[in-house]
Design a protein around this motif. Structure first.
Motif, mmCIF file in Angstrom:
data_model
loop_
_atom_site.group_PDB
_atom_site.id
_atom_site.type_symbol
_atom_site.label_atom_id
_atom_site.label_comp_id
_atom_site.label_asym_id
_atom_site.label_seq_id
_atom_site.Cartn_x
_atom_site.Cartn_y
_atom_site.Cartn_z
ATOM 1 N N GLN A 42 0.815 -1.211 0.000
ATOM 2 C CA GLN A 42 0.000 0.000 0.000
ATOM 3 C C GLN A 42 0.852 1.264 0.000
ATOM 4 O OE1 GLN A 42 -3.680 -0.272 0.301
ATOM 5 N NE2 GLN A 42 -3.363 1.734 -0.595
ATOM 6 N N GLY A 43 1.940 1.221 0.749
ATOM 7 C CA GLY A 43 2.800 2.397 0.841
ATOM 8 C C GLY A 43 3.412 2.754 -0.499
ATOM 9 N N LEU A 44 3.870 1.741 -1.218
ATOM 10 C CA LEU A 44 4.467 1.977 -2.534
ATOM 11 C C LEU A 44 3.417 2.514 -3.497
ATOM 12 C CD1 LEU A 44 6.937 1.654 -4.437
ATOM 13 C CD2 LEU A 44 6.057 -0.617 -5.002
ATOM 14 N N PHE A 45 2.232 1.916 -3.464
ATOM 15 C CA PHE A 45 1.135 2.351 -4.340
ATOM 16 C C PHE A 45 0.782 3.806 -4.052
ATOM 17 C CE2 PHE A 45 -2.346 1.848 -7.140
ATOM 18 C CZ PHE A 45 -3.503 2.338 -6.560
ATOM 19 N N ASN A 46 0.665 4.130 -2.777
ATOM 20 C CA ASN A 46 0.342 5.515 -2.405
ATOM 21 C C ASN A 46 1.424 6.475 -2.854
ATOM 22 O OD1 ASN A 46 -1.993 4.604 -1.208
ATOM 23 N ND2 ASN A 46 -1.163 4.633 0.874
ATOM 24 N N GLU A 47 2.660 6.031 -2.731
ATOM 25 C CA GLU A 47 3.775 6.896 -3.124
ATOM 26 C C GLU A 47 3.740 7.175 -4.632
ATOM 27 O OE1 GLU A 47 7.567 5.295 -1.960
ATOM 28 O OE2 GLU A 47 8.624 6.747 -3.214
ATOM 29 N N TYR A 48 3.418 6.144 -5.402
ATOM 30 C CA TYR A 48 3.295 6.328 -6.846
ATOM 31 C C TYR A 48 2.235 7.385 -7.155
ATOM 32 C CZ TYR A 48 6.166 2.873 -9.315
ATOM 33 O OH TYR A 48 7.217 2.189 -9.902
ATOM 34 N N LEU A 49 1.075 7.248 -6.526
ATOM 35 C CA LEU A 49 -0.020 8.179 -6.800
ATOM 36 C C LEU A 49 0.331 9.584 -6.340
ATOM 37 C CD1 LEU A 49 -3.274 6.159 -6.018
ATOM 38 C CD2 LEU A 49 -1.818 6.137 -8.026
ATOM 39 N N LEU A 50 0.997 9.661 -5.214
ATOM 40 C CA LEU A 50 1.356 10.973 -4.691
ATOM 41 C C LEU A 50 2.320 11.680 -5.635
ATOM 42 C CD1 LEU A 50 1.039 12.863 -2.249
ATOM 43 C CD2 LEU A 50 3.078 11.791 -1.270
ATOM 44 N N ASN A 51 3.327 10.964 -6.094
ATOM 45 C CA ASN A 51 4.309 11.559 -6.994
ATOM 46 C C ASN A 51 3.682 11.952 -8.328
ATOM 47 O OD1 ASN A 51 6.383 11.384 -5.165
ATOM 48 N ND2 ASN A 51 7.087 9.385 -5.867
ATOM 49 N N ILE A 52 2.778 11.103 -8.815
ATOM 50 C CA ILE A 52 2.075 11.447 -10.057
ATOM 51 C C ILE A 52 1.288 12.737 -9.863
ATOM 52 C CG2 ILE A 52 0.106 10.772 -11.500
ATOM 53 C CD1 ILE A 52 1.132 7.863 -11.313
ATOM 54 N N ASN A 53 0.588 12.834 -8.743
ATOM 55 C CA ASN A 53 -0.246 14.019 -8.520
ATOM 56 C C ASN A 53 0.571 15.271 -8.299
ATOM 57 O OD1 ASN A 53 -2.909 13.231 -8.926
ATOM 58 N ND2 ASN A 53 -3.037 12.248 -6.941
ATOM 59 N N LYS A 54 1.766 15.139 -7.779
ATOM 60 C CA LYS A 54 2.619 16.327 -7.617
ATOM 61 C C LYS A 54 2.976 16.897 -8.985
ATOM 62 C CE LYS A 54 4.607 15.414 -3.071
ATOM 63 N NZ LYS A 54 5.741 14.875 -2.292
ATOM 64 N N GLU A 55 3.166 16.033 -9.969
ATOM 65 C CA GLU A 55 3.444 16.513 -11.328
ATOM 66 C C GLU A 55 2.178 17.023 -12.008
ATOM 67 O OE1 GLU A 55 7.647 16.033 -12.361
ATOM 68 O OE2 GLU A 55 5.965 16.936 -13.417
ATOM 69 N N LEU A 56 1.101 16.262 -11.877
ATOM 70 C CA LEU A 56 -0.130 16.626 -12.586
ATOM 71 C C LEU A 56 -0.737 17.925 -12.058
ATOM 72 C CD1 LEU A 56 -2.057 13.241 -13.034
ATOM 73 C CD2 LEU A 56 -0.443 14.338 -14.572
ATOM 74 N N SER A 57 -0.524 18.194 -10.784
ATOM 75 C CA SER A 57 -1.189 19.353 -10.167
ATOM 76 C C SER A 57 -0.729 20.662 -10.805
ATOM 77 C CB SER A 57 -0.939 19.381 -8.662
ATOM 78 O OG SER A 57 0.438 19.517 -8.393
ATOM 79 N N SER A 58 0.511 20.693 -11.314
ATOM 80 C CA SER A 58 1.001 21.926 -11.936
ATOM 81 C C SER A 58 0.232 22.260 -13.207
ATOM 82 C CB SER A 58 2.499 21.812 -12.235
ATOM 83 O OG SER A 58 2.741 20.709 -13.087
#
Lengths: 293, 239
Positions: A42-58
């Motif tokens: 779960q931690g790895l999955f969450n980290e993937y989503l978090l990093n993706i969203n940090k890029e997409l949010s811009s």
């Protein structure tokens, strides 16, 4: 800004190309790419989503999940967070079709018994004239409604309804009615707020289906309570949780919860199910996705 | 957000404004690509997103380059630049190797994922028939030397089950419209040639099909197919 690799890109492109994906399909892609299942990592999955969203949010995009309110299924999608001139290019629907869609959404959201759906006949009888249309920018359309709106035929409405269902903006509910599709749940939260649709304080999803009355005092609970489960104290510590549908907040099962789905009848122990003492309440600020803070 | 390799210090614009411009261009490219089903986007459209509010001369180029980086880093898309070709009859006198003079730049989005990853996880099976149609048509035109009369093209397509007059094909719907879509997507372009028997409409490869990676892959796939044991058929044979 974190650096994304081809695995992150594959997840994003899968959602952008194929549209919203059911949780099991999205998880299968993640497992195929990383060799690890989200359930066990779960931690790895969450980290993937978090990093993706940090890029997409811009760019005002977000990888988000939502739970279908009719069958409880979780779906993932990449959604647009801002209604600007660029996003207006993102639709292939005509102005009339969009007005029709707005009418359907309003009818669903404002349904007094909050079924979260309307019948096919009700949808087809929606009149475009009742919609407030906007021209460029935020100006309202003045003057008589163009003929194209008055002449939007029943046949055109039927065809458009089918398109909306096919494109997942609407759906056919298990009882054969027209409900909100997964794209609407993912994409239109801001619009639901404008319609004063209540948001569940636990899972932060717009509540179009279900409204609970306290059987003891008759007080309307504006937010639909989730099914009773055990509250997980660790959720608050996990930043990435906002990228997923809020894990169903958990609390001890009480007898009264079973009646919630039947529109709450009964009393006595109902007081204990009022969201205060028996379980920990997740406030809206902690459950709100990072992009909305 | 502004591209790591782009130097915006020469412009008297705040970082926030630069980021906003780059995001606008990225969003425009993504939404427009969706709206027009992958037809190339003219560079001029992207330039106007910048010049409508800013007059600095070199700013549009910098913003577009930064948007290219953003599309690659965040989404894994290449913003591929194409040079629009003119039909060969408009460039008479030039070498037959050339298909035309470059006119305007345009852009398409290409996934940077490895082919097998794209096929396994990203490809939408609901649109696989369109990719197949595109490949078949481009291959026919390529094997014909890059240019083919309209009636000969349809003759070949008919042998594969698609007629020019099909308006309700179960897979492609209107067959003529399906071919026209390839023209709009700039895989093909049309050319009217005056001949002794009047005007003849030709289809020839356009910049999207002539683009390096596409062209190379196409030749590879065609070689794979024709290297199998098939009976050669004269293209002038009637059905």
């Amino acid at each position: 800004m974190p650096s994304l690799n081809w695995k992150h890109h594959a997840l994003v492109q899968a959602l952008m190309t194929r549209g919203p994906l059911k949780e099991k399909d999205f998880h299968a892609i993640f497992s195929g790419l990383t060799g690890k299942s989200p359930g066990a990592h779960q931690g790895l999955f969450n980290e993937y989503l978090l990093n993706i969203n940090k890029e997409l949010s811009s760019c005002q995009f977000e990888l988000r999940a939502c739970r279908d309110q009719y069958v409880g299924q979780v779906c993932y999608g990449v959604v647009n967070n801002v209604a600007d001139e660029q996003s207006k290019l993102g639709t292939k629907y005509t102005v009339q079709q969009i007005a029709f869609f707005k009418g359907i959404l309003e009818a669903i959201a404002q349904d007094v018994i909050a079924q979260g759906s309307i019948s096919n006949i009700e949808a087809l009888n929606i009149r475009l004239e009742n919609q407030v249309l906007s021209t460029q920018g935020s100006q309202l359309l003045n003057g008589p409604l163009p003929a194209a709106f008055r002449n939007f035929t029943m046949s055109q409405k039927e065809k458009t309804l089918d398109e909306f269902v096919q494109d997942q903006w609407l759906c056919c509910t298990p009882d054969g009615k027209i409900g909100l599709g997964v794209r609407s749940c993912l994409d239109l939260r801001g619009w639901f707020r404008n319609l004063d649709v209540p948001f569940c304080e636990v899972c932060n999803e717009a509540v179009v289906k279900g409204e609970i009355l306290c059987p003891r005092c008759g007080l309307k609970w504006q937010n639909q309570l989730p099914k009773a489960e055990i509250l997980d104290e660790e959720e608050e510590a996990n930043d990435a949780i906002q990228s997923q549908p809020a894990q169903r907040p958990k609390r001890k099962r009480t007898k009264t919860n079973e009646t919630h789905e039947k529109d709450a009848v009964g009393c006595g122990s109902s007081q204990s199910s009022v969201p205060n003492s028996d379980f920990r309440r997740i406030t809206r600020s902690s459950s709100r996705p990072a992009s909305q803070r | 957000m502004a591209g790591a390799t782009q130097d915006f210090s020469q412009f008297d614009i705040s970082k926030e404004e630069i980021d906003k411009l780059v995001a606008e261009v990225v969003r425009y490219v993504l939404f427009k690509t969706h709206q027009n089903s992958g037809c190339p986007i003219k560079r001029e459209e992207l330039v106007q997103l910048v010049t409508k509010n800013y007059s600095q001369r070199a700013l549009p180029a910098h913003v577009i380059n930064a948007a290219k980086e953003k599309l690659s880093n965040a989404f894994g898309y290449e913003l591929r630049e194409l040079l629009r070709c003119r039909p060969s009859s408009a460039t008479q006198g030039r070498s037959t190797q050339q298909t035309g003079v470059a006119e305007a730049k345009s852009y398409v989005l290409i996934s940077q994922l490895p082919a097998e990853v794209y096929k396994k996880y990203v490809e939408d099976e609901n649109s696989a028939h369109l990719s197949g149609f595109t490949f078949v048509v481009i291959s026919i035109v390529h094997l014909a030397g890059g240019k083919i009369p309209e009636d000969i093209l349809w003759r070949h397509l008919k042998r594969m089950g698609l007629c020019e007059t099909d308006a309700s094909h179960p897979v492609f719907g209107n067959a003529k419209q399906a071919l026209e879509t390839l023209v709009q997507q700039r895989y093909l372009q049309k050319d009217k040639v005056n001949g002794p028997e009047g005007n003849t409409l030709f289809y020839e490869l356009a910049e999207r099909a002539l683009d390096g990676p596409v062209s190379e892959k196409m030749k590879e796939y065609i070689s794979e197919i024709v290297s199998k044991d098939v009976v050669p058929v004269d293209v002038d044979e009637a059905e």
